[in-house]
Scaffold this motif. Structure first.
Motif, PDB file in Angstrom:
ATOM      1  N   HIS A  90       1.036  -1.025   0.008  1.00  0.00           N
ATOM      2  CA  HIS A  90      -0.132  -0.086   0.019  1.00  0.00           C
ATOM      3  C   HIS A  90       0.851   1.278  -0.051  1.00  0.00           C
ATOM      4  CE1 HIS A  90      -2.834   3.165   1.658  1.00  0.00           C
ATOM      5  NE2 HIS A  90      -3.737   2.628   1.118  1.00  0.00           N
ATOM      6  N   GLU A 102      -5.196   1.875 -12.567  1.00  0.00           N
ATOM      7  CA  GLU A 102      -6.269   2.187 -11.476  1.00  0.00           C
ATOM      8  C   GLU A 102      -6.184   1.252 -10.599  1.00  0.00           C
ATOM      9  OE1 GLU A 102     -10.117   3.006 -13.532  1.00  0.00           O
ATOM     10  OE2 GLU A 102      -9.087   3.475 -15.280  1.00  0.00           O
ATOM     11  N   ARG A 104      -7.964  -0.556  -6.680  1.00  0.00           N
ATOM     12  CA  ARG A 104      -8.674  -0.494  -5.738  1.00  0.00           C
ATOM     13  C   ARG A 104      -8.452  -1.791  -4.819  1.00  0.00           C
ATOM     14  NH1 ARG A 104     -14.748   0.899  -8.559  1.00  0.00           N
ATOM     15  NH2 ARG A 104     -13.985   2.962  -9.338  1.00  0.00           N
ATOM     16  N   ILE A 167     -12.574  -0.277  -2.904  1.00  0.00           N
ATOM     17  CA  ILE A 167     -12.530   1.032  -2.356  1.00  0.00           C
ATOM     18  C   ILE A 167     -11.182   1.655  -3.329  1.00  0.00           C
ATOM     19  CG2 ILE A 167     -11.691   2.646  -0.580  1.00  0.00           C
ATOM     20  CD1 ILE A 167     -12.678   0.069   0.915  1.00  0.00           C
ATOM     21  N   PRO A 168     -11.260   2.718  -4.085  1.00  0.00           N
ATOM     22  CA  PRO A 168      -9.986   3.542  -4.526  1.00  0.00           C
ATOM     23  C   PRO A 168      -9.054   3.504  -3.483  1.00  0.00           C
ATOM     24  CG  PRO A 168     -12.282   4.321  -5.550  1.00  0.00           C
ATOM     25  CD  PRO A 168     -12.524   3.507  -4.134  1.00  0.00           C
ATOM     26  N   HIS A 169      -7.874   3.462  -4.510  1.00  0.00           N
ATOM     27  CA  HIS A 169      -6.740   3.392  -3.617  1.00  0.00           C
ATOM     28  C   HIS A 169      -6.674   4.781  -2.689  1.00  0.00           C
ATOM     29  CE1 HIS A 169      -2.556   3.244  -2.328  1.00  0.00           C
ATOM     30  NE2 HIS A 169      -2.290   4.256  -2.539  1.00  0.00           N
ATOM     31  N   GLU A 170      -7.074   5.869  -3.286  1.00  0.00           N
ATOM     32  CA  GLU A 170      -6.793   7.113  -2.525  1.00  0.00           C
ATOM     33  C   GLU A 170      -7.779   7.461  -1.348  1.00  0.00           C
ATOM     34  OE1 GLU A 170      -9.057   7.454  -6.292  1.00  0.00           O
ATOM     35  OE2 GLU A 170      -6.974   6.790  -5.813  1.00  0.00           O
ATOM     36  N   LYS A 171      -8.498   6.446  -1.338  1.00  0.00           N
ATOM     37  CA  LYS A 171      -9.557   6.453  -0.092  1.00  0.00           C
ATOM     38  C   LYS A 171      -9.438   5.132   0.647  1.00  0.00           C
ATOM     39  CE  LYS A 171     -13.215   8.891  -2.735  1.00  0.00           C
ATOM     40  NZ  LYS A 171     -14.571   8.883  -3.226  1.00  0.00           N
ATOM     41  N   TYR A 172      -8.576   4.287   0.235  1.00  0.00           N
ATOM     42  CA  TYR A 172      -8.383   3.034   1.214  1.00  0.00           C
ATOM     43  C   TYR A 172      -7.264   3.287   2.029  1.00  0.00           C
ATOM     44  CZ  TYR A 172      -8.034  -1.778   2.924  1.00  0.00           C
ATOM     45  OH  TYR A 172      -7.752  -2.799   3.787  1.00  0.00           O
ATOM     46  N   VAL A 173      -7.737   3.512   3.483  1.00  0.00           N
ATOM     47  CA  VAL A 173      -6.719   3.772   4.717  1.00  0.00           C
ATOM     48  C   VAL A 173      -6.525   2.596   5.469  1.00  0.00           C
ATOM     49  CG1 VAL A 173      -6.292   5.159   6.643  1.00  0.00           C
ATOM     50  CG2 VAL A 173      -7.677   5.981   4.698  1.00  0.00           C
TER      51      VAL A 173
END
Length: 174
Positions: A90, A102, A104, A167-173
């Protein structure tokens, strides 16, 4: 089937519309990653402003293929809490995104009712499937390729179902 990096690059370059990759393992034991994984464990992170230090030649290939209009999507099904390897993966996924992929992430508990193939795979133009076979320790063993329409449809449907929930990468915490 054994596969060289150059033959895999040729396969990706042959895609005309799409290249989709589904990853379902919580750890991979890729020999070329040992040094980077150890450095990451000691606190090293990639600098978003230093593109030259990123993963080559993979990211160059991603940029080449996406520049010609091929949509590259990668979905990762992961257990939570995530493994140390997934945290590592990640941490540098922003480089894949910057190169044009892209990506997710889908928590494994949200995939329980999905029909999924037994192995990670790449699907090219919804017609050629390459299954990546790993041993129990996450070491790559070989690849199997299939071009049967039913296998391609199964993998396409599986990927699309995961992608829709992921979940899109930029939103997966993590």
């Amino acid at each position: 089937m054994a596969q060289s990096l150059s033959s895999f690059a040729s396969l990706i370059r042959s895609a005309e519309r799409s290249a989709m990759h589904l990853e379902m393992r919580d750890a991979y034991a890729v020999p070329g990653e040992d040094e980077g994984f150890m450095a990451w464990k000691q606190g090293h992170t990639l600098n978003p402003d230093d593109r030259e230090s990123w993963w080559r030649p993979w990211l160059d290939l991603v940029q080449e293929v996406t520049a010609k209009g091929v949509v590259m999507r990668r979905a990762r099904i992961v257990s939570e809490p995530v493994s140390e390897y997934i945290r590592y993966e990640h941490s540098f996924t922003f480089t894949n995104v910057a190169a044009g992929e892209e990506i997710r992430w889908l928590p494994r508990r949200q995939a329980s009712d999905l029909a999924l193939p037994g192995n990670d795979f790449w699907l090219f133009d919804s017609r050629v499937v390459q299954f990546n076979i790993f041993d129990g320790e996450g070491r790559w063993v070989h690849t199997d390729q299939a071009d049967e329409p039913a296998v391609a449809r199964l993998c396409s449907a599986a990927f699309d179902a995961v992608w829709e929930r992921a979940i899109p990468h930029e939103k997966y915490v993590i």
